[in-house]
Every structure is written in C-alpha cells, then in structure tokens.
Design a protein around this motif. Structure first.
Motif, PDB file in Angstrom:
ATOM      1  N   SER A  45      47.400  16.102  28.124  1.00 53.26           N
ATOM      2  CA  SER A  45      46.610  15.105  28.842  1.00 53.26           C
ATOM      3  C   SER A  45      46.296  13.932  27.927  1.00 53.26           C
ATOM      4  CB  SER A  45      45.293  15.720  29.338  1.00 53.26           C
ATOM      5  OG  SER A  45      44.438  14.724  29.872  1.00 53.26           O
ATOM      6  N   ASN A  46      46.272  12.740  28.513  1.00 56.32           N
ATOM      7  CA  ASN A  46      45.869  11.553  27.757  1.00 56.32           C
ATOM      8  C   ASN A  46      44.390  11.598  27.389  1.00 56.32           C
ATOM      9  OD1 ASN A  46      48.429  10.411  27.849  1.00 56.32           O
ATOM     10  ND2 ASN A  46      48.023   9.337  29.777  1.00 56.32           N
ATOM     11  N   LYS A  47      43.645  12.487  28.047  1.00 57.78           N
ATOM     12  CA  LYS A  47      42.217  12.621  27.762  1.00 57.78           C
ATOM     13  C   LYS A  47      41.954  13.561  26.578  1.00 57.78           C
ATOM     14  CE  LYS A  47      39.511  12.989  31.432  1.00 57.78           C
ATOM     15  NZ  LYS A  47      39.011  13.466  32.761  1.00 57.78           N
ATOM     16  N   ILE A  48      43.009  14.220  26.116  1.00 58.53           N
ATOM     17  CA  ILE A  48      42.872  15.096  24.949  1.00 58.53           C
ATOM     18  C   ILE A  48      43.142  14.278  23.695  1.00 58.53           C
ATOM     19  CG2 ILE A  48      43.785  17.116  23.751  1.00 58.53           C
ATOM     20  CD1 ILE A  48      44.549  18.261  26.486  1.00 58.53           C
ATOM     21  N   SER A  49      42.186  14.277  22.776  1.00 60.65           N
ATOM     22  CA  SER A  49      42.348  13.549  21.521  1.00 60.65           C
ATOM     23  C   SER A  49      43.353  14.267  20.627  1.00 60.65           C
ATOM     24  CB  SER A  49      40.993  13.447  20.809  1.00 60.65           C
ATOM     25  OG  SER A  49      41.165  13.115  19.458  1.00 60.65           O
ATOM     26  N   PRO A  50      44.075  13.510  19.776  1.00 63.44           N
ATOM     27  CA  PRO A  50      44.971  14.145  18.792  1.00 63.44           C
ATOM     28  C   PRO A  50      44.252  15.164  17.907  1.00 63.44           C
ATOM     29  CG  PRO A  50      45.455  11.806  18.922  1.00 63.44           C
ATOM     30  CD  PRO A  50      44.224  12.026  19.759  1.00 63.44           C
ATOM     31  N   ALA A  51      42.932  15.035  17.780  1.00 58.82           N
ATOM     32  CA  ALA A  51      42.170  16.006  16.993  1.00 58.82           C
ATOM     33  C   ALA A  51      42.296  17.414  17.573  1.00 58.82           C
ATOM     34  CB  ALA A  51      40.701  15.596  16.928  1.00 58.82           C
ATOM     35  N   PHE A  52      42.597  17.505  18.869  1.00 57.92           N
ATOM     36  CA  PHE A  52      42.701  18.805  19.539  1.00 57.92           C
ATOM     37  C   PHE A  52      44.147  19.271  19.700  1.00 57.92           C
ATOM     38  CE2 PHE A  52      38.341  17.830  20.632  1.00 57.92           C
ATOM     39  CZ  PHE A  52      37.730  19.076  20.631  1.00 57.92           C
ATOM     40  N   ASN A  53      45.080  18.587  19.072  1.00 57.81           N
ATOM     41  CA  ASN A  53      46.463  19.069  19.108  1.00 57.81           C
ATOM     42  C   ASN A  53      46.547  20.480  18.553  1.00 57.81           C
ATOM     43  OD1 ASN A  53      47.969  17.048  20.344  1.00 57.81           O
ATOM     44  ND2 ASN A  53      48.227  15.883  18.446  1.00 57.81           N
ATOM     45  N   ASN A  54      47.217  21.356  19.293  1.00 60.80           N
ATOM     46  CA  ASN A  54      47.423  22.765  18.918  1.00 60.80           C
ATOM     47  C   ASN A  54      46.145  23.601  18.988  1.00 60.80           C
ATOM     48  OD1 ASN A  54      50.224  22.374  18.349  1.00 60.80           O
ATOM     49  ND2 ASN A  54      49.625  21.419  16.410  1.00 60.80           N
ATOM     50  N   PHE A  55      45.117  23.057  19.598  1.00 62.01           N
ATOM     51  CA  PHE A  55      43.896  23.831  19.851  1.00 62.01           C
ATOM     52  C   PHE A  55      44.230  24.896  20.885  1.00 62.01           C
ATOM     53  CE2 PHE A  55      39.729  24.646  21.746  1.00 62.01           C
ATOM     54  CZ  PHE A  55      38.869  24.616  20.660  1.00 62.01           C
ATOM     55  N   LYS A  56      43.880  26.151  20.587  1.00 63.94           N
ATOM     56  CA  LYS A  56      44.311  27.266  21.436  1.00 63.94           C
ATOM     57  C   LYS A  56      43.137  27.923  22.159  1.00 63.94           C
ATOM     58  CE  LYS A  56      47.785  29.791  20.182  1.00 63.94           C
ATOM     59  NZ  LYS A  56      48.653  30.818  19.528  1.00 63.94           N
ATOM     60  N   ILE A  57      43.328  28.098  23.453  1.00 63.67           N
ATOM     61  CA  ILE A  57      42.336  28.761  24.312  1.00 63.67           C
ATOM     62  C   ILE A  57      42.979  30.000  24.911  1.00 63.67           C
ATOM     63  CG2 ILE A  57      40.888  28.560  26.374  1.00 63.67           C
ATOM     64  CD1 ILE A  57      41.061  25.469  25.941  1.00 63.67           C
ATOM     65  N   VAL A  58      42.393  31.168  24.694  1.00 65.65           N
ATOM     66  CA  VAL A  58      42.891  32.398  25.294  1.00 65.65           C
ATOM     67  C   VAL A  58      41.936  32.833  26.399  1.00 65.65           C
ATOM     68  CG1 VAL A  58      43.409  34.839  24.937  1.00 65.65           C
ATOM     69  CG2 VAL A  58      44.161  33.152  23.254  1.00 65.65           C
ATOM     70  N   GLN A  59      42.496  33.048  27.576  1.00 61.33           N
ATOM     71  CA  GLN A  59      41.734  33.501  28.737  1.00 61.33           C
ATOM     72  C   GLN A  59      42.114  34.928  29.100  1.00 61.33           C
ATOM     73  OE1 GLN A  59      43.139  32.196  32.454  1.00 61.33           O
ATOM     74  NE2 GLN A  59      41.335  32.797  33.636  1.00 61.33           N
ATOM     75  N   PHE A  60      41.089  35.788  29.261  1.00 64.01           N
ATOM     76  CA  PHE A  60      41.331  37.098  29.861  1.00 64.01           C
ATOM     77  C   PHE A  60      40.352  37.285  31.003  1.00 64.01           C
ATOM     78  CE2 PHE A  60      38.009  38.064  26.852  1.00 64.01           C
ATOM     79  CZ  PHE A  60      37.355  39.207  27.289  1.00 64.01           C
ATOM     80  N   SER A  61      40.694  38.144  31.934  1.00 60.34           N
ATOM     81  CA  SER A  61      39.906  38.225  33.163  1.00 60.34           C
ATOM     82  C   SER A  61      40.042  39.597  33.799  1.00 60.34           C
ATOM     83  CB  SER A  61      40.398  37.146  34.141  1.00 60.34           C
ATOM     84  OG  SER A  61      39.499  36.973  35.222  1.00 60.34           O
ATOM     85  N   ASP A  62      39.044  39.954  34.597  1.00 57.74           N
ATOM     86  CA  ASP A  62      39.127  41.118  35.490  1.00 57.74           C
ATOM     87  C   ASP A  62      39.588  42.390  34.781  1.00 57.74           C
ATOM     88  OD1 ASP A  62      38.800  39.926  38.467  1.00 57.74           O
ATOM     89  OD2 ASP A  62      39.896  38.490  37.226  1.00 57.74           O
ATOM     90  N   THR A  63      38.850  42.771  33.754  1.00 57.90           N
ATOM     91  CA  THR A  63      39.193  44.010  33.055  1.00 57.90           C
ATOM     92  C   THR A  63      38.859  45.250  33.882  1.00 57.90           C
ATOM     93  OG1 THR A  63      37.080  43.700  31.883  1.00 57.90           O
ATOM     94  CG2 THR A  63      39.100  43.130  30.699  1.00 57.90           C
ATOM     95  N   HIS A  64      37.781  45.186  34.651  1.00 63.80           N
ATOM     96  CA  HIS A  64      37.377  46.312  35.505  1.00 63.80           C
ATOM     97  C   HIS A  64      37.353  47.624  34.724  1.00 63.80           C
ATOM     98  CE1 HIS A  64      37.205  44.307  39.466  1.00 63.80           C
ATOM     99  NE2 HIS A  64      38.092  43.482  38.910  1.00 63.80           N
ATOM    100  N   ILE A  65      36.747  47.580  33.545  1.00 62.55           N
ATOM    101  CA  ILE A  65      36.661  48.780  32.717  1.00 62.55           C
ATOM    102  C   ILE A  65      35.901  49.868  33.481  1.00 62.55           C
ATOM    103  CG2 ILE A  65      35.835  49.705  30.515  1.00 62.55           C
ATOM    104  CD1 ILE A  65      36.002  46.800  29.438  1.00 62.55           C
ATOM    105  N   GLY A  66      36.404  51.065  33.394  1.00 63.38           N
ATOM    106  CA  GLY A  66      35.776  52.186  34.091  1.00 63.38           C
ATOM    107  C   GLY A  66      36.551  52.649  35.295  1.00 63.38           C
ATOM    108  N   PHE A  67      37.473  51.812  35.782  1.00 60.74           N
ATOM    109  CA  PHE A  67      38.328  52.213  36.894  1.00 60.74           C
ATOM    110  C   PHE A  67      39.776  52.117  36.429  1.00 60.74           C
ATOM    111  CE2 PHE A  67      40.907  51.404  40.698  1.00 60.74           C
ATOM    112  CZ  PHE A  67      40.511  52.450  41.512  1.00 60.74           C
ATOM    113  N   HIS A  68      40.327  53.231  36.016  1.00 57.94           N
ATOM    114  CA  HIS A  68      41.718  53.305  35.565  1.00 57.94           C
ATOM    115  C   HIS A  68      41.975  52.405  34.356  1.00 57.94           C
ATOM    116  CE1 HIS A  68      45.584  55.074  36.426  1.00 57.94           C
ATOM    117  NE2 HIS A  68      46.204  53.917  36.368  1.00 57.94           N
ATOM    118  N   TYR A  69      40.914  52.022  33.669  1.00 61.30           N
ATOM    119  CA  TYR A  69      41.065  51.208  32.457  1.00 61.30           C
ATOM    120  C   TYR A  69      39.923  51.581  31.520  1.00 61.30           C
ATOM    121  CZ  TYR A  69      42.232  47.185  29.521  1.00 61.30           C
ATOM    122  OH  TYR A  69      42.620  46.381  28.477  1.00 61.30           O
TER     123      TYR A  69
END
Length: 286
Positions: A45-69
């Motif tokens: 995005s043009n709204k992302i500054s070069p300072a944030f180049n290679n900035f990494k975001i990891v998303q995890f979701s819906d673990t539902h621990i306790g039901f088959h996990y």
C-alpha cells in the motif's frame, strides 16, 4: 441457523463423509485437522511507510481448545508461529470451545505467554469467548498472557516515527461491536488494519477508513466438496468464507482465516487449518 438446523446439515455432511469411505472419514477426523497450512501474503500500500517494509504480522484464529484440540497441540502451534519471527501476533477470536466447561489451568497461559512478537500481541473477542459466561475468564487469561485486547478501540504501531493503526471490534454475534468507536480520531492517511471475528461485517467496514480486515469465524466451512464448496458456515460468515476478497473497488481487502480447531463436529475435509503470515510492503517510491 439454529442448533437443530445446524445438526441436521452437519449430520448430512457426516453421512456424506462416511458414504465416501471409512478411510475418508478417518482422514477428515484424525488427519486433516492436523495439517496446518501457513499462508504467506504480501500486503502492499502507498499508505505503508518504507519504515514498515518487511514488517510481519501473524494471524491465528478459532483454536477452539477443548474440542478435538488440546493444549499440547496448541503448544506445537506456538512453536510454528514463533518460527515465523512475527513483529506482531493477532488472534481473531474463539480461544476455547466452551469456556464454562473448560478445565482452566496455567498451561494455557504459559503457552500463550510463550508467543513472541517484537511489537506486541493483540486479540479480539469471538462468539465462543463471550458464550458460556466466558467473557471475563478469557480476558483474564489473555491479560496474563501479555495480549492486548482491542474492543472497539485501536492502537498505533510506531517505527522510526512512522505509524500504522491496528483496530478491533467486539464480537458481532454476542458482543456490542462499534466500528466508529474503534476508529475514533484515527488519521485516515495512516494504513489501518481492522480485526473483526465475523467476516461479513466487512460490508460495513468498507464504509470506513479501513485498508485491511482480518477475520475468522467461518472455519472455511470445515467440510468442503469438489464443485460444491462448503456445506455450512455460521451467521455473519455466509458471504465471505475463506481467503482474500476485495471490496469497494479494492478500497478494503478482507482476509478470512479458516482457523485452527473445529467446533460442533470434529472433522475437516478439503479445508485444512491455517495461519496467515502477512508481510507489509511500502508502495511508495524510495
């Protein structure tokens, strides 16, 4: 869809799996739920500054621990997330399946606490987090684990005097979501990411200054068949089910995470669990 309708559809999908073969059912119950995919995406995005180049975001979701996990499986997930060397980690809801029946202990806090991120760990509520009187319990666990709750508010991530915005809303089904409050006083010129458990709220988010929405909730349907697709998704995940969507003429990019665990019925078919690893890239000329 009410519980009876869900179980009717789910029973149909179960019979379909069994009808294919006993081996297919075994695969869907015991094998595919363990086959984690790591989806790497570059967000430019043009709204992302070069300072944030290679900035990494990891998303995890819906673990539902306790039901088959289990918490042991979650510990393995933590190791895999840490290997991504994220700058921030975001969790988009549904930590355990049934908070009022879950055997809460320090192991889960220890696992969550061991997640490493240079610029913070953030989370939002999912519908299962509010269900079963879990609201305060989940918040206490996440607080102890070093996660920051984004509930109709936002924070800024700063690098070399440049900033991006990370906002989050309360769960759409059982909470009191307020996108306007979440984005209050946000500079529209700043690159803004919205965390929202239910993906279909993107049809509202597109009317705000949001560049990317990260969601879960759908599980990708859990069970998918060739030429048919998913058999069922819950309310507010009926339009946007999995993967990447562009809304408003590419004004808003939505990513729907298939999640980690299962709910209601303990199998996945042609719908592997996943995490997303996003790398930011400036569209500005150096």
């Amino acid at each position: 869809m009410n519980r009876r309708s869900f179980l009717k559809k789910a029973a149909g999908s179960l019979l379909a799996l069994v009808g294919l073969s006993g081996g297919t059912y075994y695969y869907a119950r015991e094998i595919e739920p363990t086959l984690l995919e790591i989806n790497n995406e570059i967000i430019t995005s043009n709204k992302i500054s070069p300072a944030f180049n290679n900035f990494k975001i990891v998303q995890f979701s819906d673990t539902h621990i306790g039901f088959h996990y289990t918490n042991e499986q979650f510990k393995e997930l933590v190791t895999k997330i840490n290997k991504q060397n994220p700058d921030i980690v975001v969790f988009t809801g549904d930590l355990v399946d049934e908070p009022h029946q879950f055997d809460w202990n320090y192991d889960l806090v220890e696992s969550l606490r061991s997640l490493k991120a240079n610029h913070g760990k953030f989370w939002i509520y999912g519908n299962h987090d509010h269900g079963g009187y879990g609201t305060e319990i989940i918040q206490s666990v996440m607080d102890q684990s070093g996660f920051t709750l984004l509930k109709n508010n936002h924070t800024t991530i700063e690098l070399d005097s440049e900033r991006i915005v990370l906002a989050g809303i309360d769960d759409v089904m059982l909470g009191q979501p307020d996108i306007e409050a979440a984005l209050d006083n946000v500079n529209p010129d700043l690159f803004t990411i919205l965390l929202a458990h239910e993906p279909d709220i993107a049809d509202t988010a597109v009317n705000f200054s949001v560049d990317v929405q990260l969601s879960g909730h759908s599980h990708g349907g859990q069970v998918r068949f060739p030429f048919v697709g998913h058999l069922y998704t819950p309310a507010y995940a009926e339009k946007y089910v999995q993967g990447k969507y562009e809304l408003g003429g590419e004004k808003l990019t939505l990513y729907v995470n298939r999640g980690i665990g299962t709910t209601r019925l303990p199998y996945r078919f042609l719908c592997k669990p996943e995490i997303y690893s996003f790398t930011l890239e400036s569209g500005k000329q150096m």
